[in-house]
Design an enzyme around this catalytic site. Structure first.
Site, PDB file in Angstrom:
ATOM      1  CE  LYS A  19      -5.115  -3.471   8.523  1.00 34.55           C
ATOM      2  NZ  LYS A  19      -6.503  -3.572   9.051  1.00 34.55           N
ATOM      3  CG  ASP A  79       8.244   5.652  -1.864  1.00 33.16           C
ATOM      4  OD1 ASP A  79       7.426   5.675  -0.927  1.00 33.16           O
ATOM      5  OD2 ASP A  79       8.404   6.603  -2.642  1.00 33.16           O
ATOM      6  N   GLY A 167      -5.351   0.820  -4.092  1.00 31.07           N
ATOM      7  CA  GLY A 167      -4.779   2.028  -4.678  1.00 31.07           C
ATOM      8  C   GLY A 167      -5.420   2.386  -6.009  1.00 31.07           C
TER       9      GLY A 167
END
EC number: 3.6.1.66
Length: 208
Positions: A19, A79, A167
């Site tokens: 998200k 990535d 993160g």
């Protein structure tokens, strides 16, 4: 402006169910004024790909091909992760599951701080970098995926700071700005971040 044929389709599948990433990408596309509809793969019930590559580039391509194969549409995959040289580049491609469970930001941050304890010396800064690789495929078997890479240099804090982002943002210190990544607004972050850099290269590729 010459554009690839996929661009005329007007939509692109974003190969992510994260998200935080999806929100950043939607904001980035809005800021870059690209007339492309972004369809998160979750909206098409596409499950996450098995990321068994050994590099950011390999995993980005794997995810893009996976989303394109199931959707039948062009797909872009991100990535990304944080790399710390004193840890041999870790967490690296394992950033999202560094502490074991995928996507547990608090546990991942705690493990990174703990792993860095032996390297903390007299307040010396510990270098870190966020890496983002975007892979764009026009179809699942595209023999020439387009790759766009951004690297954002900074330092790793001894404790989290800031409430924004996701993160490892609360641990990523920007000495030139004297703030953490988590203390930046989305707009500020997207102008300078690893993902913002990669997206800018993507935009430039559309203008060639």
């Amino acid at each position: 402006m010459s554009t690839p044929h996929w661009f005329d389709q007007g939509s692109l599948v974003l190969a992510s169910n994260n998200k935080g990433k999806v929100a950043e990408f939607e904001k980035l596309f809005e800021q870059l004024k690209l007339p492309v509809e972004i369809i998160p793969q979750g909206h098409l019930n596409i499950p996450d790909a098995i990321e068994d590559g050994l590099s950011f580039i390999e995993n980005a391509i794997i995810k893009a091909r996976h989303a394109s194969k199931i959707s039948g549409k062009p797909a872009m995959a991100d990535d990304s992760g944080i790399c710390v040289p004193v840890l041999g580049g870790a967490p690296g491609i394992y950033s999202a599951r560094y502490a074991g469970e995928h996507g547990d930001d608090a546990a991942n941050n705690a493990k990174l701080l703990n792993d860095l304890l032996p390297f903390r010396k007299n307040g010396e800064a510990i270098e870190g970098m966020f890496v983002c690789v975007l892979a764009l495929v026009t179809h699942a078997e595209d023999p020439l995926p387009q790759i766009f890479q951004g690297i954002w240099h900074g330092e790793i804090l001894e404790a989290p700071r800031g409430e924004n982002g996701f993160g490892y943002d609360p641990l990523f210190w920007l000495p030139e700005l004297q703030v953490s990544s988590a203390e930046l607004s989305k707009e500020e972050k997207n102008k300078i971040s690893h993902r913002g850099q990669a997206m800018q290269l993507f935009r430039e590729s559309l203008q060639k």
